[in-house]
Enzyme design. Structure first.
Site, mmCIF file in Angstrom:
data_model
loop_
_atom_site.group_PDB
_atom_site.id
_atom_site.type_symbol
_atom_site.label_atom_id
_atom_site.label_comp_id
_atom_site.label_asym_id
_atom_site.label_seq_id
_atom_site.Cartn_x
_atom_site.Cartn_y
_atom_site.Cartn_z
ATOM 1 N N GLU A 42 40.816 34.281 43.265
ATOM 2 C CA GLU A 42 40.477 34.986 42.041
ATOM 3 C C GLU A 42 39.022 35.473 42.055
ATOM 4 O O GLU A 42 38.171 34.867 42.719
ATOM 5 C CB GLU A 42 40.656 34.030 40.844
ATOM 6 C CG GLU A 42 42.080 33.569 40.614
ATOM 7 C CD GLU A 42 42.934 34.595 39.873
ATOM 8 O OE1 GLU A 42 42.832 35.795 40.179
ATOM 9 O OE2 GLU A 42 43.703 34.167 39.000
ATOM 10 N N ASN B 108 43.629 42.126 39.053
ATOM 11 C CA ASN B 108 42.190 41.885 38.939
ATOM 12 C C ASN B 108 41.509 41.870 40.312
ATOM 13 O O ASN B 108 40.366 41.453 40.436
ATOM 14 C CB ASN B 108 41.914 40.567 38.199
ATOM 15 C CG ASN B 108 42.481 39.368 38.956
ATOM 16 O OD1 ASN B 108 43.095 39.518 40.009
ATOM 17 N ND2 ASN B 108 42.266 38.185 38.415
ATOM 18 N N HIS C 76 42.645 40.146 42.983
ATOM 19 C CA HIS C 76 42.844 38.925 43.776
ATOM 20 C C HIS C 76 43.799 39.188 44.945
ATOM 21 O O HIS C 76 44.624 40.101 44.909
ATOM 22 C CB HIS C 76 43.302 37.736 42.921
ATOM 23 C CG HIS C 76 44.707 37.743 42.429
ATOM 24 N ND1 HIS C 76 45.076 37.187 41.222
ATOM 25 C CD2 HIS C 76 45.852 38.213 42.952
ATOM 26 C CE1 HIS C 76 46.373 37.298 41.052
ATOM 27 N NE2 HIS C 76 46.869 37.936 42.094
HETATM 28 C C1 GLP Z 1 50.485 37.178 42.266
HETATM 29 C C2 GLP Z 1 50.428 36.542 43.684
HETATM 30 C C3 GLP Z 1 49.842 37.499 44.689
HETATM 31 C C4 GLP Z 1 50.442 38.876 44.429
HETATM 32 C C5 GLP Z 1 49.862 39.413 43.150
HETATM 33 C C6 GLP Z 1 50.384 40.766 42.729
HETATM 34 O O1 GLP Z 1 49.875 36.430 41.284
HETATM 35 N N1 GLP Z 1 49.756 35.302 43.782
HETATM 36 O O2 GLP Z 1 50.095 37.040 45.995
HETATM 37 O O3 GLP Z 1 50.126 39.744 45.481
HETATM 38 O O4 GLP Z 1 49.921 38.464 42.115
HETATM 39 O O5 GLP Z 1 51.662 40.695 42.171
HETATM 40 P P1 GLP Z 1 52.552 41.964 41.940
HETATM 41 O O6 GLP Z 1 52.984 42.432 43.263
HETATM 42 O O7 GLP Z 1 53.706 41.446 41.101
HETATM 43 O O8 GLP Z 1 51.727 42.964 41.219
#
Ligand code: GLP
Length: 255
Positions: free
Chosen positions: A143, A136, A138
């Site tokens: 968020e 999304n 973030h």
């Molecule tokens: C998580 C973490 C982030 C991370 C993101 C993406 O919730 N808090 O720091 O970068 O989501 O995760 P992924 O790499 O598994 O797509």
């Protein structure tokens, strides 16, 4: 912001590890900001291999993780404490007292956030902060919202994030609803930022963060304001019909 296009996940991970390695070689006492999630796992694996080959020494390195869930213990297999130990710290010669993650079980969360922010400052700030991109938009757990926080703070996770994280827990009920995260100001103060983007599921949000206006509804779009950001995106995460302009695309002469 510069975008380096990597062939695939492995290529992205390898380039990211080389950049971290160069940072540590240039400054053995480097302060690194580190992410969790699926995206950086390959980078950590490459760094561990470099260490095992004797090509890298973490003995003087300090690390600060971006975030941690509220209310789960460091031993919980889904905590970021556990992730970092098992994927990275246990396999390298870092001194555990130089590794930092927010304490999600702190009784006084406000104090914990202030202390965490203070520790980053006391360490001299982050030389290099590695980030992943949430589905999304973030970064850390900042968020999408009408306004964003400057400093390390407690945040309520959005439905999108809870759904994305549910896959790692037994049920939706078990997914923590809150987390402690570095704020946007903490992130923007890092000297250099490396954003890793991988996979088709990031296509849409990556296009939005890079081609639209800066908006707090896509926290990662604020990275366009930072003086030194390199994005390493694999081909799968790139929308074919988007022209990544010269301003966006540069080739790897960064560290
Ligand atoms: C998580 C973490 C982030 C991370 C993101 C993406 O919730 N808090 O720091 O970068 O989501 O995760 P992924 O790499 O598994 O797509």
């Amino acid at each position: 912001m510069k975008v380096l296009v990597a062939k695939d996940y492995y290529d992205m991970s390898k380039i990211a590890a080389v950049i971290v390695k160069k940072c540590i070689q240039n400054k053995p006492t480097s302060v690194l900001g580190l992410p969790t999630g699926r995206t950086p796992e390959g980078m950590y694996e490459c760094l561990v291999n470099m260490y095992k080959r004797g090509a890298l020494d973490f003995s003087q390195v300090t690390t600060f993780n971006l975030d941690e869930y509220r209310g789960i213990s460091p031993e919980h297999p889904n905590s970021y404490h556990y992730y970092m130990k098992h994927i990275f710290f246990n396999h390298i010669n870092i001194s555990m007292q130089n590794t930092h993650l927010p304490n999600g079980q702190a009784a006084d969360i406000v104090q914990e956030c202030q202390d965490y922010e203070g520790k980053i400052q006391k360490a001299g700030g982050m030389d290099l902060l590695v980030l992943g991109l949430g589905n999304n938009g973030h970064i850390g757990f900042n968020e999408p919202s009408e306004s964003l926080n400057l400093h390390t703070h407690l945040t309520l996770l959005t439905e999108d994030t809870l759904r994305a994280n549910a896959a790692l827990f037994h049920s939706m009920d078990e997914v923590p609803k809150e987390a402690i995260t570095m704020g946007m100001g903490t992130i923007m103060k890092a000297n250099k930022i490396l954003l890793l983007v991988s996979g088709t599921e990031k296509k849409d949000i990556f296009k939005k963060m890079i081609t639209r206006k800066i908006t707090t509804q896509i926290p990662a779009s604020l990275l366009q304001l930072h003086k030194d950001v390199l994005v390493i995106a694999d081909e799968a995460s790139l929308e074919k019909n988007v022209v990544y302009t010269k301003e966006h695309t540069a080739f790897y002469k960064w560290v």
